[in-house]
Design a protein around this motif. Structure first.
Motif, PDB file in Angstrom:
ATOM      1  N   ALA A 116     -11.653  -9.087  -3.419  1.00 56.25           N
ATOM      2  CA  ALA A 116     -11.397  -7.949  -2.536  1.00 56.25           C
ATOM      3  C   ALA A 116     -12.408  -6.855  -2.855  1.00 56.25           C
ATOM      4  N   ARG A 129       0.842  -1.201   0.000  1.00 58.47           N
ATOM      5  CA  ARG A 129       0.000   0.000   0.000  1.00 58.47           C
ATOM      6  C   ARG A 129       0.876   1.250   0.000  1.00 58.47           C
ATOM      7  N   GLU A 166     -13.604  -3.024  -3.590  1.00 59.64           N
ATOM      8  CA  GLU A 166     -12.979  -2.014  -4.447  1.00 59.64           C
ATOM      9  C   GLU A 166     -12.041  -1.091  -3.662  1.00 59.64           C
ATOM     10  N   LYS A 167     -12.469  -0.736  -2.437  1.00 57.45           N
ATOM     11  CA  LYS A 167     -11.652   0.184  -1.640  1.00 57.45           C
ATOM     12  C   LYS A 167     -10.269  -0.409  -1.349  1.00 57.45           C
ATOM     13  N   GLN A 168     -10.265  -1.699  -1.033  1.00 55.00           N
ATOM     14  CA  GLN A 168      -8.982  -2.359  -0.759  1.00 55.00           C
ATOM     15  C   GLN A 168      -8.080  -2.310  -1.987  1.00 55.00           C
ATOM     16  N   LEU A 169      -8.681  -2.624  -3.136  1.00 61.30           N
ATOM     17  CA  LEU A 169      -7.887  -2.635  -4.362  1.00 61.30           C
ATOM     18  C   LEU A 169      -7.309  -1.253  -4.640  1.00 61.30           C
ATOM     19  N   GLN A 170      -8.125  -0.218  -4.422  1.00 63.40           N
ATOM     20  CA  GLN A 170      -7.647   1.141  -4.673  1.00 63.40           C
ATOM     21  C   GLN A 170      -6.468   1.472  -3.776  1.00 63.40           C
ATOM     22  N   GLU A 171      -6.603   1.118  -2.505  1.00 62.01           N
ATOM     23  CA  GLU A 171      -5.504   1.405  -1.580  1.00 62.01           C
ATOM     24  C   GLU A 171      -4.222   0.700  -1.987  1.00 62.01           C
ATOM     25  N   LEU A 172      -4.405  -0.437  -2.645  1.00 67.52           N
ATOM     26  CA  LEU A 172      -3.225  -1.223  -3.033  1.00 67.52           C
ATOM     27  C   LEU A 172      -2.770  -0.905  -4.450  1.00 67.52           C
TER      28      LEU A 172
END
Length: 602
Positions: A575, A188, A577-583
């Motif tokens: 996962a 991240r 969407e928010k998790q993917l964005q953070e990563l």
RNA sequence: GGAACCGUGGUGUAGUUGGUUAACACACCGGCCUGUCAAGCCGGAGAUCGCGGGUUCGAGUCCCGUCGGUUCCGCCA
């Protein structure tokens, strides 16, 4: 005031008679006679019978007992009584006693389980995995986990006694070239960059030696993103060890001590030491395998010299082109095998890369079938003598390059060992395989690769050949084999920067790549790296063998299926969407489409 | 990535050459029953035969696809 439990169910014996006890556990089975009710209460240590008698219990208390069903969680207060004469149950460790219950607490009710915890027939493994917490209540799995605990306890005891420190190494580490596919973990904080989960703590344990730790061990979780097998999971446990200021002899001797200590402490087997050793070349020649199962015969013989001029062109041509003819004598199979069974061996051979399998049957008069017509009596005699055959035996041959012959006959040997039931139970055949080649040629990338891993030291006298005649370089490597299963492997490591750099070069890694991947490691050599070496054992496989199971899933608390899924938790999972964005990750359209399809079909 | 095998009440299985109401055991529910321990006896409920399509007058059964499980090959320094 505490939970008041005084004993495990399974530990009550005649010596406890007269004692007031409190047990806790699960209702294993109930036998309701209308009047008296018998409840088998189960916990980790076993079963004990609790008796609920309406004449000795208050009405309300007895009514509670009538409600009990399978897998209810209960606490039983009562007095241990000896069973009446003739009423003992010899099938139960606690069968001489029973508990006269005087109080019952239902700690939790339970739905009827999807499969019986004590099932008499096998239960579908997918169902068992989905409800693993129920499966774990079964005695087989509990015994396996108890054995696993015992094994790791013995390992820690031995390691402590011999000066090894247990040290943890990072799980979030760096991807390395070669070897298995890595599991990646997106960062991240560093957009676009990834950690890799360790395939093994190899580099870290060497750095520990450079850090002056001298002796290290770890029960290390390792991760390899490759397809699964009965003895392969994406995450598994190694007993990982490393020592400084040792040579091969020191390590083998010490490790034999460890293995013997564990074998005696777990299955009570006293191993004769030292353990036998065999060179890699001999293993390949005699058993067609780098992990030979020496529990049975059916050894492979090289017959090239005998048969090359017998008049059979396949043999002659193979020999002329530098190939070999090797064979196995299958005692009695000439009389017993149907033609179809011999053909089956041929199909097997072709599956493993042979052009075909040749055969003949030895008879009182000479030979029959297959290629027997090519053998005149004197040749046949020489052949029969070489392999120790007698009338009724089946001789099978492969003619090809040495590696192909070894591979094919090695596989057929194992197949026949199983088919003919030649493999004895309760035999623990340990074997060191030593003197490995340092490199193996990879046909797809058309270059040499490290046979073991690129940190393995060559045998010093072969050092000059390192970058010129790779196929001739031998490694200071060793594998420990148990009953044909690779239990562990290790080596003396390279501890000089120049040798390590040559090694990288030899496997086609440019200086730039080597620096990018291993620069920190190479730098460490410059600051005083001691000679060192080590080994890693596959803990799951070892315990599988100790438990006489055929899959490591049976000795792992929460294993994954062949498609690398956890049927209980349903991992892996999408996962949000928010998790993917953070990563900093965006899925490609195919993956998104695949997820949608999965959702609609389930 | 490839091959083979498996999928039928909750569980384990049977189901013939494609034929009418899918069978058995255990488990479950109810009743009877005071010494069983895989308790027993009586009764009951429970299956769209993994899913989708096709062939057929008719499919648990044959064909194709798909999903899931297992084993093996490739892969696994």
């Amino acid at each position: 005031m505490g939970f008041q439990r005084t004993h495990f169910c399974g530990e009550l014996r005649a010596e406890h008679v007269g004692q007031e006890v409190v047990i806790c556990g699960w209702v294993h089975r109930r036998r309701d006679h209308g009047g008296v009710i018998f409840i088998d209460v189960r916990d980790r240590e076993g079963l004990v019978q609790a008796v609920f008698n309406p004449e000795r219990l208050p009405v309300a208390e007895f009514a509670e007992a009538e409600k009990l069903r399978s897998e209810f969680v209960v606490q039983v207060f009562g007095k241990v009584h000896a069973r009446m004469p003739g009423m003992a149950n010899p099938n139960l460790a606690t069968g001489d006693v029973e508990i006269y219950a005087n109080k019952l607490v239902v700690l939790n009710e339970a739905k009827t389980p999807p499969f019986a915890v004590e099932a008499r027939n096998g239960v579908d493994e997918a169902l068992r995995l989905r409800y693993r917490y129920l499966d774990l209540r079964r005695p087989e799995l509990q015994a396996a986990l108890a054995l696993r605990h015992k094994t790791t306890t013995l390992i820690r005891e031995f390691c402590d006694q011999h000066g090894f420190w247990e040290i943890e190494t990072p799980m979030l580490t760096k991807s390395t070239p070669e070897g298995a596919r890595d599991f990646l973990v997106p960062s991240r904080v560093q957009p676009g960059e990834f950690y890799a989960l360790p395939q093994s703590p190899q580099i870290f344990k060497q750095l520990l030696m450079m850090g002056g730790i001298d002796r290290y061990f770890q029960l290390a979780r390792c991760f390899r993103d490759e397809d699964l097998r009965a003895d392969r999971q994406p995450e598994f446990t190694q007993l990982d060890m490393e020592m400084a200021f040792v040579d091969r002899e020191d390590i083998l001797k010490l490790m034999e001590g460890l293995v013997a200590f564990v074998m005696e402490g777990t299955v009570g087997v006293k191993l004769p030491l030292p353990l036998p050793r065999m060179s890699y070349d001999e293993a390949m020649a005699r058993y067609g395998s780098d992990k030979p199962d020496t529990r049975f015969g059916l050894e492979i013989y090289d017959l090239t010299d005998i048969v090359k001029d017998c008049g059979f062109r396949v043999f002659a041509d193979t020999a002329a082109q530098g190939g070999v003819v090797r064979g196995i004598n299958v005692p009695g199979a000439g009389d017993r095998f149907a033609r179809r069974e011999i053909d089956e061996l041929g199909e097997l051979a072709e599956n493993y890369g042979a052009k075909g399998l040749l055969w003949l049957i030895v008879t009182d008069e000479g030979s029959r079938g297959g290629i027997s017509k090519f053998f005149e009596p004197s040749k046949l005699n020489a052949l029969v003598e070489a392999v120790g055959a007698k009338a009724g035996d089946l001789l099978i041959f492969a003619a090809d390059e040495p590696q192909v012959c070894a591979e094919v006959l090695g596989r057929i040997r194992l197949f026949l060992g199983n088919k003919l039931d030649l493999i004895p139970e309760d035999t623990w055949n340990f074997l060191w395989v030593v003197d490995w080649p340092l490199f193996e040629y990879d046909d797809t990338s058309r270059r040499f690769q490290a046979a073991h891993h690129p940190f393995t030291a060559p045998i010093m006298e072969d050092l000059p050949l390192l970058t010129t005649d790779q196929e001739k370089v031998r490694a200071q490597a060793y594998d420990l084999v148990l009953n044909g299963v690779e239990l562990g492997g290790g080596s003396i490591r390279i501890h000089r920067r120049d040798v390590q750099e040559q090694m990288f070069k030899a496997i086609g890694l440019s200086a730039e790549e080597a620096n990018a991947r291993f620069g920190f490691f190479l730098d460490a050599f410059d600051y005083g790296a001691p000679p060192h070496g080590g080994i890693a054992f596959g803990l799951d496989r070892w315990i599988m063998l100790l438990a006489k199971q055929s899959s490591i899933r049976d000795v792992i608390a929460f294993p994954k299926t062949a498609s690398a899924q956890d049927l209980m938790s349903d991992a892996p999972a999408p996962a949000v969407e928010k998790q993917l964005q953070e990563l900093h990750i965006r899925l490609n359209p195919e993956a998104v489409q695949g997820l949608k399809q999965k959702e609609t079909s389930s």
